[in-house]
Design a protein around this motif. Structure first.
Motif, PDB file in Angstrom:
ATOM      1  N   ALA A   1      14.518  18.755  -9.988  1.00  0.00           N
ATOM      2  CA  ALA A   1      13.217  19.396 -10.195  1.00  0.00           C
ATOM      3  C   ALA A   1      12.066  18.451  -9.871  1.00  0.00           C
ATOM      4  N   GLY A   2      12.303  17.144  -9.889  1.00  0.00           N
ATOM      5  CA  GLY A   2      11.252  16.180  -9.606  1.00  0.00           C
ATOM      6  C   GLY A   2      11.085  15.856  -8.131  1.00  0.00           C
ATOM      7  N   ALA A   3      11.845  16.532  -7.263  1.00  0.00           N
ATOM      8  CA  ALA A   3      11.728  16.295  -5.827  1.00  0.00           C
ATOM      9  C   ALA A   3      10.401  16.856  -5.320  1.00  0.00           C
ATOM     10  N   PRO A   4       9.836  16.260  -4.274  1.00  0.00           N
ATOM     11  CA  PRO A   4       8.573  16.772  -3.738  1.00  0.00           C
ATOM     12  C   PRO A   4       8.699  18.218  -3.272  1.00  0.00           C
ATOM     13  N   ALA A   5       7.613  18.986  -3.443  1.00  0.00           N
ATOM     14  CA  ALA A   5       7.636  20.400  -3.094  1.00  0.00           C
ATOM     15  C   ALA A   5       7.557  20.626  -1.588  1.00  0.00           C
ATOM     16  N   GLY A   6       6.923  19.750  -0.883  1.00  0.00           N
ATOM     17  CA  GLY A   6       6.787  19.932   0.558  1.00  0.00           C
ATOM     18  C   GLY A   6       6.751  18.598   1.280  1.00  0.00           C
ATOM     19  N   PRO A   7       6.864  18.630   2.602  1.00  0.00           N
ATOM     20  CA  PRO A   7       6.828  17.374   3.353  1.00  0.00           C
ATOM     21  C   PRO A   7       5.395  16.831   3.445  1.00  0.00           C
ATOM     22  N   VAL A   8       5.212  15.613   2.998  1.00  0.00           N
ATOM     23  CA  VAL A   8       3.900  14.978   3.064  1.00  0.00           C
ATOM     24  C   VAL A   8       4.008  13.559   3.623  1.00  0.00           C
ATOM     25  N   GLY A   9       5.133  13.247   4.203  1.00  0.00           N
ATOM     26  CA  GLY A   9       5.388  11.894   4.674  1.00  0.00           C
ATOM     27  C   GLY A   9       4.442  11.420   5.748  1.00  0.00           C
ATOM     28  N   ARG A  10       4.167  12.237   6.737  1.00  0.00           N
ATOM     29  CA  ARG A  10       3.318  11.825   7.848  1.00  0.00           C
ATOM     30  C   ARG A  10       1.906  11.499   7.375  1.00  0.00           C
ATOM     31  N   LYS A  11       1.361  12.342   6.520  1.00  0.00           N
ATOM     32  CA  LYS A  11       0.002  12.131   6.012  1.00  0.00           C
ATOM     33  C   LYS A  11      -0.059  10.844   5.189  1.00  0.00           C
ATOM     34  N   LYS A  12       0.947  10.602   4.366  1.00  0.00           N
ATOM     35  CA  LYS A  12       0.961   9.396   3.541  1.00  0.00           C
ATOM     36  C   LYS A  12       1.131   8.143   4.397  1.00  0.00           C
ATOM     37  N   LEU A  13       1.900   8.217   5.475  1.00  0.00           N
ATOM     38  CA  LEU A  13       2.051   7.068   6.364  1.00  0.00           C
ATOM     39  C   LEU A  13       0.753   6.748   7.089  1.00  0.00           C
ATOM     40  N   ILE A  14       0.003   7.773   7.465  1.00  0.00           N
ATOM     41  CA  ILE A  14      -1.288   7.558   8.126  1.00  0.00           C
ATOM     42  C   ILE A  14      -2.276   6.918   7.157  1.00  0.00           C
ATOM     43  N   VAL A  15      -2.344   7.446   5.936  1.00  0.00           N
ATOM     44  CA  VAL A  15      -3.233   6.874   4.919  1.00  0.00           C
ATOM     45  C   VAL A  15      -2.821   5.439   4.615  1.00  0.00           C
ATOM     46  N   THR A  16      -1.529   5.184   4.522  1.00  0.00           N
ATOM     47  CA  THR A  16      -1.026   3.836   4.255  1.00  0.00           C
ATOM     48  C   THR A  16      -1.431   2.874   5.356  1.00  0.00           C
ATOM     49  N   THR A  17      -1.273   3.290   6.606  1.00  0.00           N
ATOM     50  CA  THR A  17      -1.604   2.418   7.732  1.00  0.00           C
ATOM     51  C   THR A  17      -3.095   2.098   7.764  1.00  0.00           C
TER      52      THR A  17
ATOM     53  N   VAL B   1       0.838  -1.202   0.000  1.00  0.00           N
ATOM     54  CA  VAL B   1       0.000   0.000   0.000  1.00  0.00           C
ATOM     55  C   VAL B   1       0.874   1.254   0.000  1.00  0.00           C
ATOM     56  N   LEU B   2       1.983   1.231   0.720  1.00  0.00           N
ATOM     57  CA  LEU B   2       2.887   2.384   0.725  1.00  0.00           C
ATOM     58  C   LEU B   2       3.392   2.689  -0.678  1.00  0.00           C
ATOM     59  N   LEU B   3       3.770   1.650  -1.423  1.00  0.00           N
ATOM     60  CA  LEU B   3       4.256   1.869  -2.781  1.00  0.00           C
ATOM     61  C   LEU B   3       3.163   2.396  -3.708  1.00  0.00           C
ATOM     62  N   ILE B   4       1.917   2.116  -3.391  1.00  0.00           N
ATOM     63  CA  ILE B   4       0.805   2.654  -4.175  1.00  0.00           C
ATOM     64  C   ILE B   4       0.520   4.100  -3.781  1.00  0.00           C
ATOM     65  N   VAL B   5       0.595   4.407  -2.492  1.00  0.00           N
ATOM     66  CA  VAL B   5       0.225   5.733  -1.981  1.00  0.00           C
ATOM     67  C   VAL B   5       1.296   6.790  -2.244  1.00  0.00           C
ATOM     68  N   LEU B   6       2.557   6.417  -2.237  1.00  0.00           N
ATOM     69  CA  LEU B   6       3.636   7.408  -2.364  1.00  0.00           C
ATOM     70  C   LEU B   6       3.506   8.347  -3.569  1.00  0.00           C
ATOM     71  N   PRO B   7       3.238   7.851  -4.767  1.00  0.00           N
ATOM     72  CA  PRO B   7       3.189   8.795  -5.896  1.00  0.00           C
ATOM     73  C   PRO B   7       1.862   9.556  -6.032  1.00  0.00           C
ATOM     74  N   LEU B   8       0.850   9.201  -5.249  1.00  0.00           N
ATOM     75  CA  LEU B   8      -0.450   9.848  -5.385  1.00  0.00           C
ATOM     76  C   LEU B   8      -0.416  11.293  -4.878  1.00  0.00           C
ATOM     77  N   ARG B   9      -1.005  12.185  -5.637  1.00  0.00           N
ATOM     78  CA  ARG B   9      -1.155  13.601  -5.287  1.00  0.00           C
ATOM     79  C   ARG B   9       0.166  14.270  -4.909  1.00  0.00           C
ATOM     80  N   MET B  10       1.254  13.838  -5.533  1.00  0.00           N
ATOM     81  CA  MET B  10       2.559  14.436  -5.267  1.00  0.00           C
ATOM     82  C   MET B  10       2.771  15.644  -6.184  1.00  0.00           C
ATOM     83  N   GLN B  11       3.188  16.734  -5.608  1.00  0.00           N
ATOM     84  CA  GLN B  11       3.498  17.923  -6.398  1.00  0.00           C
ATOM     85  C   GLN B  11       5.012  18.122  -6.364  1.00  0.00           C
TER      86      GLN B  11
END
Length: 94
Positions: free
Chosen positions: A41-57, A17-27
């Motif tokens: 230039a392809g690096a994420p614009a802001g920190p979204v790790g915590r939110k993605k980990l919660i959604v993944t869990t 699920v983490l591998l599915i969620v990571l690229p979703l809604r990434m800016q």
């Protein structure tokens, strides 16, 4: 299912699920228009790790519960995957 099998199934579900969620809604920084010097230039614009980990869990817990309930109900067993017929027959005593 043994406790070890339950833990392994949860870990596998969580990482899939983490591998599915990571690229979703990434800016990316390029899409945001502000590239930090020294970063791609392809690096994420802001920190979204915590939110993605919660959604993944949450999603992994739901998938894990569905898998465990299906296996423990007896709807699927190891014999369903024995396509070559290598498992011994079920004895009449059991």
């Amino acid at each position: 299912m043994s406790i070890t099998a339950v833990i392994v199934v949860f870990a596998v579900c969580w990482f899939l699920v983490l591998l599915i969620v990571l690229p979703l809604r990434m800016q990316t920084q390029a899409e945001a228009g502000s590239i930090v010097p020294g970063t791609p230039a392809g690096a994420p614009a802001g920190p979204v790790g915590r939110k993605k980990l919660i959604v993944t869990t949450i999603a992994a817990t739901l998938a894990w519960a569905a898998i465990c309930l299906t296996v423990m109900s007896g709807a699927i067993s190891i014999r369903d995957f024995d396509v070559m017929g290598r498992l011994p027959p079920i004895s009449a005593e059991n």
